[in-house]
Enzyme design. Structure first.
Site, PDB file in Angstrom:
ATOM      1  N   SER A   1       9.602 -11.254  36.068  1.00  0.00           N
ATOM      2  CA  SER A   1       8.256 -11.410  35.480  1.00  0.00           C
ATOM      3  C   SER A   1       7.383 -12.219  36.426  1.00  0.00           C
ATOM      4  O   SER A   1       7.903 -13.010  37.232  1.00  0.00           O
ATOM      5  CB  SER A   1       8.374 -12.162  34.151  1.00  0.00           C
ATOM      6  OG  SER A   1       7.095 -12.553  33.684  1.00  0.00           O
TER       7      SER A   1
ATOM      8  N   TYR B   1      10.790 -20.092  29.412  1.00  0.00           N
ATOM      9  CA  TYR B   1      10.714 -18.678  29.812  1.00  0.00           C
ATOM     10  C   TYR B   1      10.486 -18.564  31.315  1.00  0.00           C
ATOM     11  O   TYR B   1      11.137 -17.749  31.992  1.00  0.00           O
ATOM     12  CB  TYR B   1       9.614 -17.958  29.031  1.00  0.00           C
ATOM     13  CG  TYR B   1       9.537 -16.482  29.362  1.00  0.00           C
ATOM     14  CD1 TYR B   1      10.587 -15.618  29.046  1.00  0.00           C
ATOM     15  CD2 TYR B   1       8.422 -15.947  30.013  1.00  0.00           C
ATOM     16  CE1 TYR B   1      10.530 -14.263  29.366  1.00  0.00           C
ATOM     17  CE2 TYR B   1       8.359 -14.597  30.331  1.00  0.00           C
ATOM     18  CZ  TYR B   1       9.410 -13.758  30.009  1.00  0.00           C
ATOM     19  OH  TYR B   1       9.356 -12.413  30.331  1.00  0.00           O
TER      20      TYR B   1
HETATM   21  P1  NDP Z   1      10.494  -5.708  24.033  1.00  0.00           P
HETATM   22  O1  NDP Z   1      10.574  -6.825  23.069  1.00  0.00           O
HETATM   23  O2  NDP Z   1       9.760  -4.471  23.637  1.00  0.00           O
HETATM   24  O3  NDP Z   1      11.967  -5.284  24.498  1.00  0.00           O
HETATM   25  C1  NDP Z   1      12.985  -6.238  24.696  1.00  0.00           C
HETATM   26  C2  NDP Z   1      14.304  -5.502  24.727  1.00  0.00           C
HETATM   27  O4  NDP Z   1      15.335  -6.454  25.042  1.00  0.00           O
HETATM   28  C3  NDP Z   1      14.650  -4.893  23.384  1.00  0.00           C
HETATM   29  O5  NDP Z   1      15.214  -3.619  23.601  1.00  0.00           O
HETATM   30  C4  NDP Z   1      15.684  -5.834  22.802  1.00  0.00           C
HETATM   31  O6  NDP Z   1      16.602  -5.103  22.010  1.00  0.00           O
HETATM   32  C5  NDP Z   1      16.360  -6.320  24.077  1.00  0.00           C
HETATM   33  N1  NDP Z   1      17.068  -7.581  23.900  1.00  0.00           N
HETATM   34  C6  NDP Z   1      16.552  -8.797  23.677  1.00  0.00           C
HETATM   35  N2  NDP Z   1      17.532  -9.706  23.531  1.00  0.00           N
HETATM   36  C7  NDP Z   1      18.704  -9.021  23.678  1.00  0.00           C
HETATM   37  C8  NDP Z   1      20.065  -9.386  23.622  1.00  0.00           C
HETATM   38  N3  NDP Z   1      20.456 -10.639  23.366  1.00  0.00           N
HETATM   39  N4  NDP Z   1      21.001  -8.432  23.821  1.00  0.00           N
HETATM   40  C9  NDP Z   1      20.633  -7.151  24.071  1.00  0.00           C
HETATM   41  N5  NDP Z   1      19.358  -6.739  24.117  1.00  0.00           N
HETATM   42  C10 NDP Z   1      18.402  -7.668  23.926  1.00  0.00           C
HETATM   43  O7  NDP Z   1       9.841  -6.321  25.350  1.00  0.00           O
HETATM   44  P2  NDP Z   1       9.676  -5.765  26.843  1.00  0.00           P
HETATM   45  O8  NDP Z   1      10.040  -4.354  26.939  1.00  0.00           O
HETATM   46  O9  NDP Z   1       8.349  -6.193  27.286  1.00  0.00           O
HETATM   47  O10 NDP Z   1      10.751  -6.675  27.570  1.00  0.00           O
HETATM   48  C11 NDP Z   1      11.737  -6.161  28.452  1.00  0.00           C
HETATM   49  C12 NDP Z   1      11.943  -7.154  29.581  1.00  0.00           C
HETATM   50  O11 NDP Z   1      10.734  -7.295  30.317  1.00  0.00           O
HETATM   51  C13 NDP Z   1      12.302  -8.570  29.128  1.00  0.00           C
HETATM   52  O12 NDP Z   1      13.278  -9.069  30.014  1.00  0.00           O
HETATM   53  C14 NDP Z   1      10.986  -9.329  29.282  1.00  0.00           C
HETATM   54  O13 NDP Z   1      11.196 -10.696  29.490  1.00  0.00           O
HETATM   55  C15 NDP Z   1      10.420  -8.647  30.508  1.00  0.00           C
HETATM   56  N6  NDP Z   1       8.989  -8.748  30.744  1.00  0.00           N
HETATM   57  C16 NDP Z   1       8.067  -8.376  29.799  1.00  0.00           C
HETATM   58  C17 NDP Z   1       6.712  -8.431  30.091  1.00  0.00           C
HETATM   59  C18 NDP Z   1       5.654  -8.096  29.094  1.00  0.00           C
HETATM   60  O14 NDP Z   1       4.515  -8.592  29.213  1.00  0.00           O
HETATM   61  N7  NDP Z   1       5.910  -7.243  28.130  1.00  0.00           N
HETATM   62  C19 NDP Z   1       6.244  -8.813  31.429  1.00  0.00           C
HETATM   63  C20 NDP Z   1       7.298  -9.179  32.336  1.00  0.00           C
HETATM   64  C21 NDP Z   1       8.613  -9.116  31.998  1.00  0.00           C
HETATM   65  P3  NDP Z   1      17.270  -5.576  20.625  1.00  0.00           P
HETATM   66  O15 NDP Z   1      16.333  -6.525  19.958  1.00  0.00           O
HETATM   67  O16 NDP Z   1      17.462  -4.293  19.886  1.00  0.00           O
HETATM   68  O17 NDP Z   1      18.550  -6.194  21.034  1.00  0.00           O
HETATM   69  C1  8X3 Z   2       5.847 -11.663  30.437  1.00  0.00           C
HETATM   70  C2  8X3 Z   2       4.583 -11.980  31.159  1.00  0.00           C
HETATM   71  O1  8X3 Z   2       2.845 -13.814  31.546  1.00  0.00           O
HETATM   72  O2  8X3 Z   2       3.526 -13.356  29.246  1.00  0.00           O
HETATM   73  O3  8X3 Z   2       6.952 -11.926  31.236  1.00  0.00           O
HETATM   74  O4  8X3 Z   2       5.009 -14.523  30.744  1.00  0.00           O
HETATM   75  S1  8X3 Z   2       3.983 -13.502  30.657  1.00  0.00           S
END
Ligand code: NDP
Ligand code: 8X3
Length: 262
Positions: A145, A158
């Site tokens: 991220s 985070y």
């Molecule tokens: P979502 O919340 O839509 O997806 C998160 C996914 O992670 C879900 O499928 C959830 O599945 C899974 N997850 C969370 N905790 C666990 C766990 N303990 N075991 C297995 N699966 C887990 O968010 P995003 O798609 O945005 O997030 C995906 C990744 O991208 C994350 O690592 C997030 O930090 C990162 N990210 C997101 C950004 C954003 O702005 N959206 C920007 C930069 C990075 P379930 O709950 O079914 O287990």
């Molecule tokens: C998610 C992007 O800027 O909300 O990783 O942390 S931010």
């Protein structure tokens, strides 16, 4: 022309929503076989059905909680019943919990963030690596991220977790140099998924405000970046890629048409 990902085995953690689900669909369109994990199995079932319809020859799923070693081991055992090789591992599971300053931070939020974003990547990689090391050109792609590059108030745990993910990627890249296994990180900025809904514990009004007035990334944008990276020839490793929406120049510098501040 045949896709370089045709029939490749692609393992995606956190495939039940957001980037992971979009990646499942995008890799399916490229003809890849899929191994999908997350905690919400009913969501995984729906994603795997979409992936099959999108062209995946095999879209398989199994429950996975990356925060628990026993769950990761059970998942890896299941994977070994399906294939003896994994071509692409996408360590995507994770997210943020809360936006409290350190002074008010909650142990359960800090622990959840470090468990999924840091220890989860380590656990899943350790469990799946034996299925990759004999196969030059295989690729570990972690989801980092912009938060791993720039700190922000309320983001201490985070940001620390995603900075940890970045250093895990870099350490693995060094450790695996010479094996032919590629290691990289794709680090998105503002993207509208369930991320903010999870961070704000189901407060959808607060979650919506994060994106107000801006045009954020879509999950598909990140999925396409992953497919592009994984489609490079085996001698090319995309080490680190930052993907931001045009409206976001820096974590705090977001152009908002409404002038709303989060
Ligand atoms: P979502 O919340 O839509 O997806 C998160 C996914 O992670 C879900 O499928 C959830 O599945 C899974 N997850 C969370 N905790 C666990 C766990 N303990 N075991 C297995 N699966 C887990 O968010 P995003 O798609 O945005 O997030 C995906 C990744 O991208 C994350 O690592 C997030 O930090 C990162 N990210 C997101 C950004 C954003 O702005 N959206 C920007 C930069 C990075 P379930 O709950 O079914 O287990
Ligand atoms: C998610 C992007 O800027 O909300 O990783 O942390 S931010």
């Amino acid at each position: 022309m045949t896709s370089p990902l045709s029939n490749k085995w692609v393992l995606i953690t956190g495939a039940s929503s957001g980037f992971g689900a979009a990646a499942a669909r995008a890799f399916a369109r490229a003809g890849a076989r899929l191994l999908l994990g997350a905690r919400r199995e009913e969501r995984l079932e729906a994603v795997s059905e979409e992936a099959r319809l999108a062209g995946s020859p095999a879209a398989l799923f199994h429950a996975l909680d990356v925060a628990r070693t026993d769950s990761v081991e059970a998942f890896a055992s299941w994977v070994r019943t399906k294939t003896d090789r994994v071509d692409v591992l996408i360590n995507n599971a994770g997210g943020a919990h809360g936006l409290d300053p350190v002074a008010n931070g909650k142990d359960e939020d800090w622990e959840a963030m470090l468990q999924s974003n840091v220890l989860g990547v380590l656990r899943v990689t350790r469990a799946i690596l034996p299925l990759m090391t004999g196969h030059p050109g295989s690729y570990i792609l972690n989801i980092g991220s912009v938060a791993g590059h720039t700190a922000y108030e309320g983001g201490a745990a985070y940001c620390a977790a995603k900075a940890g993910e970045l250093q895990i990627t870099r350490a693995l890249r060094l450790e695996l140099c010479g094996t032919g296994v590629r290691v990289g990180t794709v680090d998105p900025g503002l993207a509208e998924t369930e991320f903010s809904l999870v961070r704000f514990k189901g407060d959808s009004a607060r979650a919506k405000k994060v994106y107000e007035g801006a045009v954020p990334l879509r999950a598909d944008d990140v999925a396409e970046a992953l497919v592009w990276a994984a489609s490079r020839p085996p001698h090319v490793c995309i080490d680190e890629m930052i993907v931001k929406c045009t409206d976001q120049a820096e974590v705090y510098k977001i152009h908002r048409r409404t002038g709303n501040k989060v």
